[in-house]
Design an enzyme around this catalytic site. Structure first.
Site, PDB file in Angstrom:
ATOM      1  N   GLY A  44       0.784  -1.229   0.000  1.00  0.00           N
ATOM      2  CA  GLY A  44       0.000   0.000   0.000  1.00  0.00           C
ATOM      3  C   GLY A  44       0.817   1.281   0.000  1.00  0.00           C
ATOM      4  N   GLY A 143      -7.633   2.259   2.271  1.00  0.00           N
ATOM      5  CA  GLY A 143      -6.627   3.298   2.420  1.00  0.00           C
ATOM      6  C   GLY A 143      -7.048   4.701   2.051  1.00  0.00           C
ATOM      7  N   HIS A 439      25.933   5.402  28.615  1.00  0.00           N
ATOM      8  CA  HIS A 439      26.591   6.692  28.374  1.00  0.00           C
ATOM      9  C   HIS A 439      27.762   6.490  27.426  1.00  0.00           C
ATOM     10  CE1 HIS A 439      28.249  10.680  29.167  1.00  0.00           C
ATOM     11  NE2 HIS A 439      29.437  10.103  29.356  1.00  0.00           N
TER      12      HIS A 439
END
Length: 462
Positions: A44, A143, A439
């Site tokens: 789609g 859609g 970190h």
């Protein structure tokens, strides 16, 4: 019409986009006999004309910007321009690879795939290719397409939609973008990175107007710094051809001229002439109306995706399609919490959010019950390394859970996964503050924001 009465599927799906194919894959996984009907290509809008190709273009734009700016990192490089055919090939190769994978997945799940333009012929059947496909249940998933305004004709030449913009054979020298929502700002970002002169026209008072106002203002500041122009708060009146391009006139008489006009005011449902109303399905302005379990007023018909008036996001379509398949298979299902859906606008810088805005929180809980904190990415080591600016804003119900996470900065879309867990699990700031973030990473910024909200900020001011 040939009627093969010997075959009655458990589920017939009209439309093979995100919602349709997700329902097909999950339904088949759960033992349902599924037929999937698609007139174009499975995947789609998202795969072929939306999410995937636009993000490929945005990444190409990011590479272009990094090449131009590489000297700030001590890397000498020369930017020689955008090779549009090569960019298109890169984009198409990404789409093609995913498309082939999806085709293989559908075949492996033994979904009956029917290519053709289908039409709902009764509450339990779809006509396609001169054949009537019968089902115990029908799922509508047809859609959406780009919208325009009355009197504004999208001709594919100088006045274009996002569909045309994706296959444009050149970088326009200048462009006006009508609409400052997700589609508009993403194309503005791409074209600016590719070297175009871009102006956004948005009738509302901010870019990305559905986001928290703080996020909109941060994006506007970043766009100004990038040289992307925008006009806010005045609506479009008309567009007309000039000798070399297009002239746009606003309601206040202000005029803008450019080579092309991209109409990016949103997408409308594909529902006309498909037999929905004749079968008794309740509609509103082209949308199919559903309840929280995606059921229409017709017991044997459900609908999902851009066809229904929920968030027009591929991952929402996935969730809605899975919900329908599991409901039909007899599993216990939980309605989608649309506030808990992560939302990302992939421009530079990115805008990502989950939960509700500060304004909505005050409306729901009362202004005196809402607490917010902002953490500036300037205090985040990895963001500093990347030279990105932005902010993370948290919205909390006083002494309660975090109900909104709003982020602006490069790669913030990659942080929204943790943010959606925080919102959907109704986490308290103190609980998130206990978690240790690696970190240096940008995810630390989310942790630092929660440390601040919990009353124990580390790398931020009290």
């Amino acid at each position: 019409m040939a009627n093969d009465a010997s075959t009655v599927f458990d589920l017939v799906i009209l439309g093979g986009g995100s919602g349709g194919y997700a329902a097909a894959l999950r339904g088949a996984q759960l033992g349902l006999d599924v037929a999937l009907i698609e007139k174009d290509k499975v995947g789609g809008t998202c795969l072929h004309k939306g999410c995937i190709p636009t993000k490929a273009l945005l990444h190409a734009g990011e590479v272009a910007d990094q090449t131009r700016e590489s000297e700030q990192f001590g890397v000498r490089s020369t930017f020689e321009g955008i090779d549009v055919p090569a960019v298109q090939k890169y984009k198409d190769d990404v789409v093609s690879g995913l498309y082939k994978g999806l085709q293989g997945l559908i075949a492996s799940r033994k979904v009956t795939y029917i290519e053709g333009e289908g039409r709902l012929s009764s509450p339990t059947s779809v006509d396609v290719n001169g054949r009537r496909v019968q089902g115990r249940h029908v799922l509508l998933a047809t859609g959406s397409v780009p919208k325009s305004l009355p009197g504004l004709e999208i001709d594919g030449n100088r006045i274009i939609s996002s569909d045309h913009a994706l296959v444009l054979d050149r970088v326009p020298k200048s462009a006006i973008i009508l609409g400052g929502g997700v589609i508009g700002v993403e194309f503005a970002s791409v074209w600016k990175s590719f070297g175009a002169d871009v102006t956004i026209v948005e009738g509302l008072k901010h870019l990305v107007p559905v986001e928290d106002e703080n996020s909109s203002k941060l994006l506007e500041r970043a766009f100004r710094k990038r040289g992307i122009k925008f006009n806010l708060g005045t609506f479009f009146q008309k567009a007309e051809y000039t000798q070399d391009g297009v002239k746009v006139t606003l309601a206040d008489g202000k005029e803008f001229e450019a080579e092309v006009l991209l109409v990016a005011i949103g997408r409308g449902p594909v529902s006309q002439g498909l037999g929905y109303e004749e079968a008794g399905v309740a509609m509103d302005r082209g949308f199919v109306l559903v309840d929280e379990y995606m059921r229409t007023n017709v017991p044997t018909v459900s609908a999902v995706g851009d066809l229904v008036p929920t968030l027009q996001l591929a991952h929402v379509g996935f969730a809605e399609g899975i919900l329908v398949a599991e409901r039909l298979a007899g599993l216990k299902t939980v309605p989608v919490d649309y506030d808990g859906v992560p939302r990302v606008t992939y421009c530079h810088p990115e805008v990502a959010s989950v939960g509700i805005t500060e304004a909505k929180a005050k409306e729901v809980y009362g202004a005196n019950k809402v607490v917010t904190v902002k953490y500036n990415l300037a205090g985040n080591g990895k963001s500093k390394i990347l030279k990105t600016a932005g902010e993370i804003k948290l919205v909390q119900v006083k002494d309660g859970a975090v109900v909104g996470v709003h982020m602006v900065g490069d790669r913030m879309g990659e942080q929204v996964g943790e943010a959606q867990l925080i919102y959907n699990w109704e986490a308290l700031p103190a609980e998130v503050a206990q978690l240790i973030h690696a970190h240096p990473t940008q995810s630390e910024a989310l942790g630092e924001a929660h440390l601040a909200l919990a009353g124990k900020p580390l790398h931020s001011h009290d």
